[in-house]
Design an enzyme around this catalytic site. Structure first.
Site, PDB file in Angstrom:
ATOM      1  N   HIS A 150       0.847  -1.207   0.000  1.00  0.00           N
ATOM      2  CA  HIS A 150       0.000   0.000   0.000  1.00  0.00           C
ATOM      3  C   HIS A 150       0.879   1.253   0.000  1.00  0.00           C
ATOM      4  O   HIS A 150       0.645   2.188  -0.780  1.00  0.00           O
ATOM      5  CB  HIS A 150      -0.906  -0.025   1.229  1.00  0.00           C
ATOM      6  N   GLU A 151       1.897   1.271   0.856  1.00  0.00           N
ATOM      7  CA  GLU A 151       2.778   2.436   0.941  1.00  0.00           C
ATOM      8  C   GLU A 151       3.637   2.578  -0.314  1.00  0.00           C
ATOM      9  O   GLU A 151       3.901   3.689  -0.775  1.00  0.00           O
ATOM     10  CB  GLU A 151       3.663   2.341   2.184  1.00  0.00           C
ATOM     11  N   HIS A 154       1.650   4.393  -2.881  1.00  0.00           N
ATOM     12  CA  HIS A 154       1.660   5.855  -2.687  1.00  0.00           C
ATOM     13  C   HIS A 154       2.901   6.469  -3.325  1.00  0.00           C
ATOM     14  O   HIS A 154       2.834   7.520  -3.962  1.00  0.00           O
ATOM     15  CB  HIS A 154       1.650   6.179  -1.189  1.00  0.00           C
TER      16      HIS A 154
END
Length: 307
Positions: A150-151, A154
């Site tokens: 998820h990071e 980003h």
């Protein structure tokens, strides 16, 4: 694609609000001056955001050459973790970075038992991921992989840039709204006096415009969270593991606040670190509900038969 279009539309709307308030307060010159001030402040924050945020949360970097040489005693002196946990985390981030097709970001551990994580940095070559001790201890390997992915999403989609630009416009809008408020109190020439005689315009400038800017920032951040969930599930190949991780992190976040957490940085985290505070901190939350996120991840799993 839809999220990108939405982001462009919301950024355009922020710009229109900024121009409108600038015209009310001081015409084109006033808007330009306030925008430049906000731009300088946010430009500095953008280039130094990683250093500022990592220092604020007392994050400690894991350097590859040092990770291999770590002894159990050294790890215990730094973290409430085992040598294996630290080395496994480093290997996992390296593997997932290859899956994401980006350089491995710098890796940090935040010394707190509250589970959470965030990404920062201005681009793929100047990025960092920070995870808490609590996250490493609470989640299993697949769930940690989901959070890291998820990071990484980003970072890959330059979300830091998008949110910094949004903050630039929102900050300028806030400054101009305050200027309008003081102008209305003390007066400021014929033009301002004429404009301040219209209570609806004044209320829209002082109250509604800053609120609208905050809501647009929320919408931008929330759309990026959904995109990072979907893209992160693709990187890790385990959407249900990410869904499970979000539920665990959300449950914990409602009981205990991560140390040093501030509303200005809460949008960086995968789960709102101020959920336990309630009130204003959650009224304008930068995160969509965990239930919504989990539901979408289950839909992704069903579509791709990833059970």
């Amino acid at each position: 694609m839809l999220n990108r279009v939405k982001s462009v539309m919301l950024m355009t709307l922020l710009g229109l609000i900024l121009i409108s308030i600038g015209g009310y307060v001081g015409g084109q010159n006033g808007a330009t001056i306030m925008f430049i001030i906000a731009l300088v402040l946010n430009f500095y924050s953008y280039w130094n955001s990683d250093k500022i945020i990592l220092r604020a949360y007392n994050a400690k970097e894991l350097i590859e050459s040092q990770v291999e040489e770590l002894t159990e005693l050294k790890v215990k002196a730094l973290f409430l973790l085992s040598k294996k946990q630290v080395q496994d985390l480093f290997s996992l981030v390296k593997e997932l970075s290859r899956n994401a097709g980006i350089p491995m970001p710098r890796l940090y551990i935040i010394p707190t038992d509250v589970p959470n994580a965030f990404a920062t940095g201005r681009n793929e070559n100047h990025a960092a991921i920070a995870v808490t001790e609590g996250l490493i201890s609470l989640l299993d390997r697949d769930e940690i992989a989901g959070v890291i992915s998820h990071e990484l999403s980003h970072i890959r989609h330059h979300d830091t840039l998008i949110m910094t630009l949004a903050a630039t416009f929102a900050t300028a809008i806030s400054y101009l709204a305050q200027a309008a408020q003081w102008a209305a109190i003390f007066g400021g020439g014929r033009d301002n006096e004429r404009r301040s005689n219209n209570p609806f315009v004044l209320i829209a400038t002082i109250v509604i415009a800053p609120l609208a800017a905050s809501l647009i920032q929320m919408a931008l951040s929330r759309s990026r969270e959904f995109l990072a969930d979907a893209s992160g599930a693709e990187i890790s190949g385990k959407p249900l593991a990410l869904a499970c991780a979000l539920q665990k992190l959300d449950s914990y976040s409602r009981r205990k606040v991560i140390p040093h957490a501030k509303p200005t940085s809460s949008g960086l985290f995968i789960i709102n670190p101020l959920a336990a505070v309630g009130g204003y901190a959650t009224l304008f939350s930068t995160h969509p509900s965990t239930e919504e996120r989990v539901k979408k991840l289950h839909e992704i799993a069903a579509q791709k038969n990833l059970f």
